[in-house]
Enzyme design. Structure first.
Site, PDB file in Angstrom:
ATOM      1  N   CYS A 257      57.546  11.729  41.163  1.00 35.76           N
ATOM      2  CA  CYS A 257      56.518  12.440  41.941  1.00 35.76           C
ATOM      3  C   CYS A 257      56.734  12.076  43.403  1.00 35.76           C
ATOM      4  O   CYS A 257      57.084  10.932  43.709  1.00 35.76           O
ATOM      5  CB  CYS A 257      55.130  12.011  41.480  1.00 35.76           C
ATOM      6  SG  CYS A 257      53.782  12.645  42.500  1.00 35.76           S
TER       7      CYS A 257
ATOM      8  N   GLU B 244      47.273   8.894  49.221  1.00 36.88           N
ATOM      9  CA  GLU B 244      46.720   9.678  50.340  1.00 36.88           C
ATOM     10  C   GLU B 244      45.547   8.967  51.013  1.00 36.88           C
ATOM     11  O   GLU B 244      45.244   9.221  52.167  1.00 36.88           O
ATOM     12  CB  GLU B 244      46.348  11.083  49.865  1.00 36.88           C
ATOM     13  CG  GLU B 244      47.598  11.814  49.400  1.00 36.88           C
ATOM     14  CD  GLU B 244      47.470  13.320  49.301  1.00 36.88           C
ATOM     15  OE1 GLU B 244      46.360  13.840  49.486  1.00 36.88           O
ATOM     16  OE2 GLU B 244      48.510  13.959  49.033  1.00 36.88           O
TER      17      GLU B 244
ATOM     18  N   HIS C 292      54.860  11.273  45.729  1.00 31.73           N
ATOM     19  CA  HIS C 292      54.065  10.175  46.284  1.00 31.73           C
ATOM     20  C   HIS C 292      54.471   8.781  45.792  1.00 31.73           C
ATOM     21  O   HIS C 292      54.167   7.787  46.429  1.00 31.73           O
ATOM     22  CB  HIS C 292      52.589  10.371  45.922  1.00 31.73           C
ATOM     23  CG  HIS C 292      51.939  11.524  46.626  1.00 31.73           C
ATOM     24  ND1 HIS C 292      52.414  12.816  46.540  1.00 31.73           N
ATOM     25  CD2 HIS C 292      50.838  11.571  47.430  1.00 31.73           C
ATOM     26  CE1 HIS C 292      51.628  13.610  47.258  1.00 31.73           C
ATOM     27  NE2 HIS C 292      50.671  12.875  47.803  1.00 31.73           N
TER      28      HIS C 292
ATOM     29  N   CYS D 132      59.001  18.958  45.625  1.00 32.86           N
ATOM     30  CA  CYS D 132      57.900  18.705  44.690  1.00 32.86           C
ATOM     31  C   CYS D 132      58.440  18.574  43.262  1.00 32.86           C
ATOM     32  O   CYS D 132      59.098  19.490  42.758  1.00 32.86           O
ATOM     33  CB  CYS D 132      56.932  19.874  44.783  1.00 32.86           C
ATOM     34  SG  CYS D 132      55.510  19.742  43.713  1.00 32.86           S
TER      35      CYS D 132
ATOM     36  N   ASP E 255      57.013  21.645  49.484  1.00 36.05           N
ATOM     37  CA  ASP E 255      56.255  20.780  48.575  1.00 36.05           C
ATOM     38  C   ASP E 255      54.843  21.363  48.484  1.00 36.05           C
ATOM     39  O   ASP E 255      54.471  22.223  49.288  1.00 36.05           O
ATOM     40  CB  ASP E 255      56.209  19.345  49.129  1.00 36.05           C
ATOM     41  CG  ASP E 255      55.364  18.427  48.263  1.00 36.05           C
ATOM     42  OD1 ASP E 255      55.572  18.424  47.032  1.00 36.05           O
ATOM     43  OD2 ASP E 255      54.475  17.726  48.793  1.00 36.05           O
ATOM     44  N   SER E 256      54.066  20.874  47.523  1.00 35.49           N
ATOM     45  CA  SER E 256      52.676  21.305  47.416  1.00 35.49           C
ATOM     46  C   SER E 256      51.863  20.844  48.627  1.00 35.49           C
ATOM     47  O   SER E 256      50.803  21.385  48.908  1.00 35.49           O
ATOM     48  CB  SER E 256      52.062  20.739  46.143  1.00 35.49           C
ATOM     49  OG  SER E 256      52.204  19.335  46.118  1.00 35.49           O
TER      50      SER E 256
ATOM     51  N   TYR F  62      49.660  20.808  42.875  1.00 34.61           N
ATOM     52  CA  TYR F  62      50.390  21.592  41.875  1.00 34.61           C
ATOM     53  C   TYR F  62      50.374  20.854  40.529  1.00 34.61           C
ATOM     54  O   TYR F  62      50.485  21.464  39.476  1.00 34.61           O
ATOM     55  CB  TYR F  62      51.859  21.782  42.280  1.00 34.61           C
ATOM     56  CG  TYR F  62      52.145  22.791  43.373  1.00 34.61           C
ATOM     57  CD1 TYR F  62      51.125  23.394  44.106  1.00 34.61           C
ATOM     58  CD2 TYR F  62      53.461  23.143  43.673  1.00 34.61           C
ATOM     59  CE1 TYR F  62      51.416  24.314  45.117  1.00 34.61           C
ATOM     60  CE2 TYR F  62      53.755  24.066  44.663  1.00 34.61           C
ATOM     61  CZ  TYR F  62      52.738  24.645  45.395  1.00 34.61           C
ATOM     62  OH  TYR F  62      53.042  25.548  46.373  1.00 34.61           O
TER      63      TYR F  62
HETATM   64  N1  DGL Z   1      54.137  16.994  45.056  1.00 34.74           N
HETATM   65  C1  DGL Z   1      53.612  16.781  43.735  1.00 34.74           C
HETATM   66  C2  DGL Z   1      54.741  16.291  42.812  1.00 34.74           C
HETATM   67  O1  DGL Z   1      55.713  15.744  43.244  1.00 34.74           O
HETATM   68  C3  DGL Z   1      52.464  15.803  43.720  1.00 34.74           C
HETATM   69  C4  DGL Z   1      51.190  16.343  44.326  1.00 34.74           C
HETATM   70  C5  DGL Z   1      50.655  17.539  43.580  1.00 34.74           C
HETATM   71  O2  DGL Z   1      50.249  17.400  42.401  1.00 34.74           O
HETATM   72  O3  DGL Z   1      50.653  18.621  44.156  1.00 34.74           O
HETATM   73  O4  DGL Z   1      54.661  16.477  41.616  1.00 34.74           O
END
Ligand code: DGL
Length: 279
Positions: A188, A156, A190, A78, A15-16, A47
């Site tokens: 996403c 976060e 989160h 991600c 993941d990012s 990302y």
């Molecule tokens: N992990 C990213 C996503 O699911 C969210 C956080 C980011 O923008 O890096 O799109």
């Protein structure tokens, strides 16, 4: 599978950052005897606001790092990377690559009764049109999409029930509510953490699709069908790698996983990528 890789090898997941813990959590629940290598590209996050080319480069490098750990499969946790880079990853690497987009889109198609589906995600995910491409194959479906970039920092910061989060949620979600969607894809890493607030805003008649759950189900099914499930009878372990160890790492890990992670290895992903490219 490549040299020295077999069904007992670990599953790689990237993941990012730490958002992918939502996916990791479900994978560990559903596949307790598997070993996992988790890579969070914390040095280069987010990302979700980056261009396709940059996300592609980062995704290829993250996958190559996981492959150096002899993983039998790569899970792209991600949404931003899954929606932009799945094709490229599959073209470049021979291990199975599973992303979060199609498991979630397929589940939404199966679950929606009215055929009106909402999709929320980062800018990168929404602009890629990856969810649309799958959903629009069914001509009867009506889709509404919306980027909700502020949800990521709110999670976060641990502001899961804060009035600010509710206000921003109302702002982002009201067009989807007005559209009368009966199913909403939380596209996403989160967003599943914000399920209670999102459900409260959308109302109890709207079904929320959690990509973490759908993806873990898909991974389990794939491993079973392809005789790739671990034969271990004991509990598997997770090894954590990040490209930067952020100050708030443990707080965030607690929000996502509910546990404190004791051992995290920091790697220099740019150095690693340079070295492995030269080989
Ligand atoms: N992990 C990213 C996503 O699911 C969210 C956080 C980011 O923008 O890096 O799109």
């Amino acid at each position: 599978l490549g040299h020295g890789v077999n069904r007992n090898s670990p599953i790689g997941i990237f993941d990012s950052g730490v958002g992918g813990f939502t996916v990791l959590k479900r994978l560990v629940e559903m596949l307790p005897s598997e070993n996992f290598i988790y890579f969070g590209d914390t040095a280069r996050l987010p990302y979700g606001s980056k261009s396709k080319d940059t996300i592609n480069l980062f995704a290829l490098e993250a996958a190559r790092f996981l492959l150096s750990h002899k993983v039998k499969m790569i899970v792209v946790a991600c949404n931003s990377a899954s929606s932009n880079s799945m094709g490229l990853l599959r073209k470049n690497y021979s291990v199975p690559v599973i992303g979060v987009i199609s498991p979630s889109a397929i589940s939404a198609i199966e679950c929606s009764i009215s055929g009106r589906i909402g999709v929320i995600g980062t800018y990168a995910t929404i602009q890629s049109g990856a969810y649309l491409k799958i959903l629009e194959k069914d001509k009867k479906l009506r889709i509404i999409q919306r980027a909700c970039p502020l949800f990521v920092p709110l999670v976060e910061e641990g502001m899961l029930q804060h009035k600010v989060t509710k206000l921003i949620g109302q702002e982002y979600l009201s067009p989807i509510k007005n559209f009368d969607a009966d199913t909403l894809i939380l596209g996403c890493t989160h967003y599943p953490i914000l399920k209670p607030v999102i459900q409260e805003i959308m109302g109890n008649n709207v079904l929320l699709i959690d990509p973490a759950i759908e993806t873990a189900k898909t991974v389990k099914e794939y491993l079973g069908k392809n005789s790739l499930s671990s034969e271990r009878t004991t509990k598997g372990k997770v090894s954590y790698f990040v490209s930067d160890y952020p100050r708030n790492f443990n707080n965030i890990a607690k929000i996502f996983l509910g546990i404190t992670i004791r051992t995290v290895t920091t790697i220099n992903i740019e150095e690693f990528s340079k070295k492995t490219k030269e080989q």
